[in-house]
Design a protein around this motif. Structure first.
Motif, short mmCIF file in Angstrom:
data_model
loop_
_atom_site.label_atom_id
_atom_site.label_comp_id
_atom_site.label_asym_id
_atom_site.label_seq_id
_atom_site.Cartn_x
_atom_site.Cartn_y
_atom_site.Cartn_z
N PHE A 129 6.88 -1.34 0.84
CA PHE A 129 6.48 -0.65 -0.40
C PHE A 129 5.94 -1.70 -1.36
O PHE A 129 6.65 -2.64 -1.71
N ILE A 130 4.71 -1.52 -1.77
CA ILE A 130 4.07 -2.50 -2.65
C ILE A 130 3.67 -1.81 -3.95
O ILE A 130 2.84 -0.89 -3.94
N ALA A 131 4.28 -2.22 -5.05
CA ALA A 131 4.00 -1.58 -6.33
C ALA A 131 2.79 -2.22 -7.01
O ALA A 131 2.68 -3.45 -7.07
N LEU A 132 1.88 -1.38 -7.49
CA LEU A 132 0.75 -1.87 -8.29
C LEU A 132 1.14 -1.71 -9.75
O LEU A 132 1.31 -0.59 -10.23
N VAL A 133 1.34 -2.82 -10.43
CA VAL A 133 1.78 -2.73 -11.82
C VAL A 133 0.86 -3.52 -12.75
O VAL A 133 0.09 -4.37 -12.32
N GLY A 134 0.98 -3.20 -14.03
CA GLY A 134 0.15 -3.89 -15.02
C GLY A 134 0.02 -3.01 -16.24
O GLY A 134 0.54 -1.89 -16.27
N ARG A 135 -0.72 -3.49 -17.23
CA ARG A 135 -0.88 -2.68 -18.43
C ARG A 135 -1.88 -1.54 -18.16
O ARG A 135 -2.57 -1.57 -17.14
N PRO A 136 -1.95 -0.57 -19.05
CA PRO A 136 -2.88 0.53 -18.82
C PRO A 136 -4.33 0.03 -18.75
O PRO A 136 -4.68 -0.97 -19.38
N ASN A 137 -5.13 0.70 -17.93
CA ASN A 137 -6.59 0.50 -17.93
C ASN A 137 -7.10 -0.76 -17.22
O ASN A 137 -8.27 -1.10 -17.36
N VAL A 138 -6.24 -1.46 -16.48
CA VAL A 138 -6.71 -2.68 -15.81
C VAL A 138 -7.36 -2.38 -14.45
O VAL A 138 -8.00 -3.25 -13.85
N GLY A 139 -7.17 -1.15 -13.95
CA GLY A 139 -7.81 -0.78 -12.68
C GLY A 139 -6.86 -0.57 -11.51
O GLY A 139 -7.28 -0.63 -10.35
N LYS A 140 -5.60 -0.25 -11.78
CA LYS A 140 -4.62 -0.06 -10.71
C LYS A 140 -4.98 1.14 -9.83
O LYS A 140 -4.96 1.05 -8.60
#
Ligand SMILES: Nc1nc2c(ncn2[C@@H]2O[C@H](COP(=O)(O)OP(=O)(O)O)[C@@H](O)[C@H]2O)c(=O)[nH]1
Ligand SMILES: [Mg+2]
Length: 296
Positions: A6-17
């Motif tokens: 399981f690989i989570a894509l995380v980051g702030r909003p709007n970065v392209g996840k």
């Protein structure tokens, strides 16, 4: 030997996840818009290649919540992070590292979780800017991999996948069938597609206060009939969504129908209604009623 992770894509909003997830899968499973906070739920995207099954978890961006809906979104992102085997921190190559990224890295370090950095939107910036971004992050944390990518064009996404392959572990059985690519039901995808068209058609704060509830979904041999309610937060927003003579709503419906017909490979009849639920985002009960419930 089969492998998975399981690989989570995380980051702030709007970065392209969400864009990255769709590009990896070659299928549209997560809606995308230029507005922050498009993704509200945890969305799973499954990519099975040979013996490997990657389970990517797209998350709402991390930000400071101001109402129960925001609170649900941030909780969802954090719990997806905790439940993952590894993390891909997605950042915008043109933005300096902020508290969001620093907090993710602290959590990743504490949990001893492998972490790759995806420096996204390289199609949009000069080399020097990208190099500066990479140097800043490299000084901040010792990543397992750093890959500059363009989620939109797909550039270097294969390299990122190779790095993610190193995060997989052997398993007896995969979690999902080899031909499934998401855990969302067609009803959930339909409601998300309608919300995407609202986000793309309307300006300012109106779309952020909308929710879409599928009231009826009947699939026939050649035709799918769908009835959906669009909830808005204020009576004045209803007129904006409907538009003059109903033209805005018709436009939203026609964009959504095109996407749905492509996914379902059938003709779609889409009946949209706009309803007012005053300030629903401020009420925990109403947020839950719109389908934003904790899943575990
Ligand atoms: N130029 C450029 N724009 C991108 C790229 N990836 C995403 N975007 C845009 O960034 C915006 C936010 O994307 P989205 O995937 O919804 O971000 P999320 O909030 O992190 O899920 C959208 O307008 C995307 O089209 C990229 O590689 N290059
Ligand atoms: Mg998203």
């Amino acid at each position: 030997m089969k492998r998975t992770g399981f690989i989570a894509l995380v980051g702030r909003p709007n970065v392209g996840k969400s864009t990255l997830l769709n590009t990896i899968l070659g299928e549209k499973v997560a809606i995308v818009s230029h507005k922050p906070q498009t993704t509200r739920n945890r969305i799973i995207g499954i990519e099975t290649k040979g013996e490997d099954q990657f389970v990517f978890v797209d998350t709402p961006g991390l930000f400071h919540p101001r109402n129960p809906l925001g609170d649900y979104m941030v909780r969802t992102a954090n719990s997806s992070l905790k439940a993952a085997d590894a993390v891909v921190l997605v950042v915008d190559a043109g933005l300096p590292a902020g508290n969001t990224e620093k907090d993710v890295l602290k959590a990743v370090e504490r949990m001893k979780m492998p972490c790759a950095l995806a420096v996204n939107k390289i199609d949009q910036y000069d080399r020097e800017i990208i190099a500066k971004c990479i140097a800043e992050y490299a000084a901040l944390y010792s990543f397992d991999a750093v890959v500059p990518i363009s989620a939109r064009s797909g550039k270097h996404v294969d390299e990122l996948m190779d790095e993610c392959g190193k995060f997989l572990h052997p398993c007896e059985q995969w979690f999902y069938d080899e031909d499934s690519y998401t855990d969302q039901t067609m009803r959930q995808m339909t409601s998300e597609i309608i919300r995407e068209k609202i986000l793309r058609t309307l300006d300012k704060e109106v779309p952020h206060g909308t929710a879409v509830v599928i009231e009826d979904f009947k699939e026939g041999e050649k035709l799918v009939s769908i009835r959906a309610d669009i909830y808005v937060e204020k009576a004045s927003h209803k007129g904006i969504v409907v538009g003059k003579g109903g033209q805005t709503l018709r436009l939203i419906g026609s964009y959504a129908r095109q996407d749905l017909e492509a996914i379902l490979e059938k003709k779609v009849f889409l009946d949209l209604w706009v309803k007012v639920k005053e300030n629903w985002r401020d009420s925990i009960a109403m947020v839950m009623n719109m389908g934003y419930k904790d899943y575990d």
